[in-house]
Design a protein around this motif. Structure first.
Motif, short mmCIF file in Angstrom:
data_model
loop_
_atom_site.label_atom_id
_atom_site.label_comp_id
_atom_site.label_asym_id
_atom_site.label_seq_id
_atom_site.Cartn_x
_atom_site.Cartn_y
_atom_site.Cartn_z
N VAL A 113 16.54 3.53 27.18
CA VAL A 113 16.39 3.82 25.74
C VAL A 113 15.85 5.24 25.60
O VAL A 113 15.37 5.85 26.55
CB VAL A 113 15.44 2.83 25.04
N GLY A 114 15.92 5.78 24.38
CA GLY A 114 15.44 7.13 24.13
C GLY A 114 13.93 7.24 24.24
O GLY A 114 13.20 6.28 23.96
N ARG A 115 13.46 8.43 24.61
CA ARG A 115 12.02 8.64 24.78
C ARG A 115 11.28 8.50 23.46
O ARG A 115 10.14 8.05 23.43
CB ARG A 115 11.75 10.01 25.39
N SER A 116 11.91 8.89 22.35
CA SER A 116 11.24 8.77 21.05
C SER A 116 10.97 7.31 20.71
O SER A 116 9.93 6.97 20.14
CB SER A 116 12.09 9.42 19.95
N SER A 117 11.91 6.41 21.08
CA SER A 117 11.72 4.98 20.83
C SER A 117 10.61 4.42 21.71
O SER A 117 9.81 3.59 21.28
CB SER A 117 13.03 4.21 21.08
N VAL A 118 10.57 4.89 22.96
CA VAL A 118 9.50 4.47 23.87
C VAL A 118 8.15 4.92 23.33
O VAL A 118 7.17 4.16 23.32
CB VAL A 118 9.72 5.04 25.28
N ARG A 119 8.11 6.17 22.84
CA ARG A 119 6.86 6.72 22.31
C ARG A 119 6.36 5.90 21.12
O ARG A 119 5.17 5.62 21.00
CB ARG A 119 7.09 8.18 21.89
N GLU A 120 7.29 5.49 20.25
CA GLU A 120 6.93 4.69 19.08
C GLU A 120 6.35 3.33 19.50
O GLU A 120 5.34 2.87 18.96
CB GLU A 120 8.16 4.47 18.20
N ALA A 121 6.98 2.70 20.48
CA ALA A 121 6.49 1.39 20.96
C ALA A 121 5.12 1.52 21.60
O ALA A 121 4.22 0.69 21.38
CB ALA A 121 7.50 0.80 21.94
N LEU A 122 4.93 2.58 22.40
CA LEU A 122 3.64 2.79 23.05
C LEU A 122 2.55 3.08 22.02
O LEU A 122 1.41 2.60 22.16
CB LEU A 122 3.74 3.96 24.04
N MET B 248 22.32 -1.35 16.54
CA MET B 248 21.01 -2.00 16.43
C MET B 248 20.09 -1.15 15.57
O MET B 248 20.03 0.07 15.73
CB MET B 248 20.40 -2.19 17.84
N THR B 249 19.39 -1.75 14.62
CA THR B 249 18.49 -1.01 13.75
C THR B 249 17.29 -0.50 14.53
O THR B 249 16.96 -1.00 15.61
CB THR B 249 17.98 -1.91 12.61
N ASN B 250 16.62 0.53 13.95
CA ASN B 250 15.45 1.10 14.61
C ASN B 250 14.38 0.04 14.84
O ASN B 250 13.70 0.03 15.86
CB ASN B 250 14.87 2.24 13.75
N ASN B 251 14.23 -0.88 13.84
CA ASN B 251 13.23 -1.93 13.96
C ASN B 251 13.53 -2.84 15.14
O ASN B 251 12.64 -3.20 15.92
CB ASN B 251 13.19 -2.74 12.66
N LYS B 252 14.81 -3.20 15.31
CA LYS B 252 15.17 -4.07 16.41
C LYS B 252 15.02 -3.35 17.76
O LYS B 252 14.67 -3.96 18.76
CB LYS B 252 16.61 -4.57 16.23
N VAL B 253 15.33 -2.05 17.79
CA VAL B 253 15.16 -1.27 19.01
C VAL B 253 13.69 -1.28 19.43
O VAL B 253 13.35 -1.52 20.59
CB VAL B 253 15.64 0.19 18.82
N TYR B 254 12.82 -1.04 18.45
CA TYR B 254 11.38 -1.01 18.71
C TYR B 254 10.89 -2.35 19.24
O TYR B 254 10.16 -2.42 20.23
CB TYR B 254 10.67 -0.63 17.41
N LEU B 255 11.29 -3.44 18.60
CA LEU B 255 10.86 -4.77 19.03
C LEU B 255 11.38 -5.09 20.43
O LEU B 255 10.69 -5.71 21.23
CB LEU B 255 11.34 -5.83 18.03
N GLU B 256 12.60 -4.68 20.70
CA GLU B 256 13.18 -4.93 22.02
C GLU B 256 12.43 -4.17 23.10
O GLU B 256 12.19 -4.68 24.19
CB GLU B 256 14.66 -4.53 22.03
N ILE B 257 12.01 -2.94 22.80
CA ILE B 257 11.25 -2.15 23.77
C ILE B 257 9.90 -2.80 24.04
O ILE B 257 9.47 -2.90 25.19
CB ILE B 257 11.07 -0.70 23.28
N VAL B 258 9.23 -3.24 22.97
CA VAL B 258 7.94 -3.92 23.15
C VAL B 258 8.12 -5.15 24.03
O VAL B 258 7.33 -5.42 24.94
CB VAL B 258 7.34 -4.32 21.78
N LYS B 259 9.19 -5.92 23.79
CA LYS B 259 9.47 -7.11 24.58
C LYS B 259 9.71 -6.74 26.04
O LYS B 259 9.16 -7.37 26.95
CB LYS B 259 10.70 -7.83 24.03
#
Length: 207
Positions: free
Chosen positions: A41-50, A1-12
């Protein structure tokens, strides 16, 4: 999964979690570590979504306290759009036109769904000068009973109000004519009354 999709999934997932936990404005959300474990998911991805949600004004971080849900009904995003994007005259006209079209569409729903007693109550409130324009149409959109329409209209209303246009004084009789047409369940009269209220005689019958 691309970083963009990971980010969108976390926001969802964050949105679904807030809804499932029935969190309200002012409530604290779990920490990055807790969210990372809960969402797997990784904390860095969570941080980006937040960070993205904070930039949108949906959450705020208080040093030493944590992250909290903001009251975003008067969202800064609306002010941001009003200050920058909506300085374009075409964009302003698009907001006005789209708001009008949305209002006409939910009036069609009201024709089929509204309880006559609620319409008579609304008529009484208008006659007693108890409602402004936003409040009047909010009452109608509640009768339309369509959550998505409601959210879209509320956002458009805030965008519209952020334009700081000349205040229009509407005639009380125009509101009453609109309600009476709704009570009669006459779509043609309802839309004609709406166009008169909004001074939209230039709109074609396709609307």
């Amino acid at each position: 999964m691309t970083n963009n999709k990971v980010y969108l999934e976390i926001v969802k997932q964050l949105r679904e979690m807030i809804s499932a936990d029935n969190l309200q404005s002012g409530d604290k959300i779990p920490s990055e570590r807790e969210l990372s474990e809960r969402l797997n998911v990784g904390r860095s991805s969570v941080r980006e979504a937040l960070r993205a949600l904070e930039l949108l004004g949906l959450i705020e971080t208080r040093r030493g306290e944590g992250t909290f849900i903001r009251d975003f009904r008067g969202n800064q995003l609306v002010q941001l759009l009003g200050t920058f994007i909506l300085q374009d005259e075409k964009a302003k006209l698009d907001v006005i036109e789209t708001k009008n079209l949305i209002e006409m569409d939910f009036l069609r729903l009201v024709l089929n769904r509204a309880d006559e007693n609620r319409l008579f109550t609304l008529k009484s409130l208008v006659e007693e000068d108890q409602l402004n324009d936003d409040q009047f149409f909010y009452q109608l959109i509640e009768m339309a009973d369509n959550y998505l329409f409601s959210r879209i209209w509320l956002i458009l209303k805030d965008y519209y109000n952020s334009l700081n246009l000349r205040i229009v004084e509407y005639n009380k009789n125009s509101y009453i004519m609109l309600i009476e047409a709704l009570i009669e369940k006459d779509e043609e009269k309802t839309l004609a009354a709406y166009r008169e209220l909004r001074n939209l005689s230039i709109l074609t019958d396709k609307y």
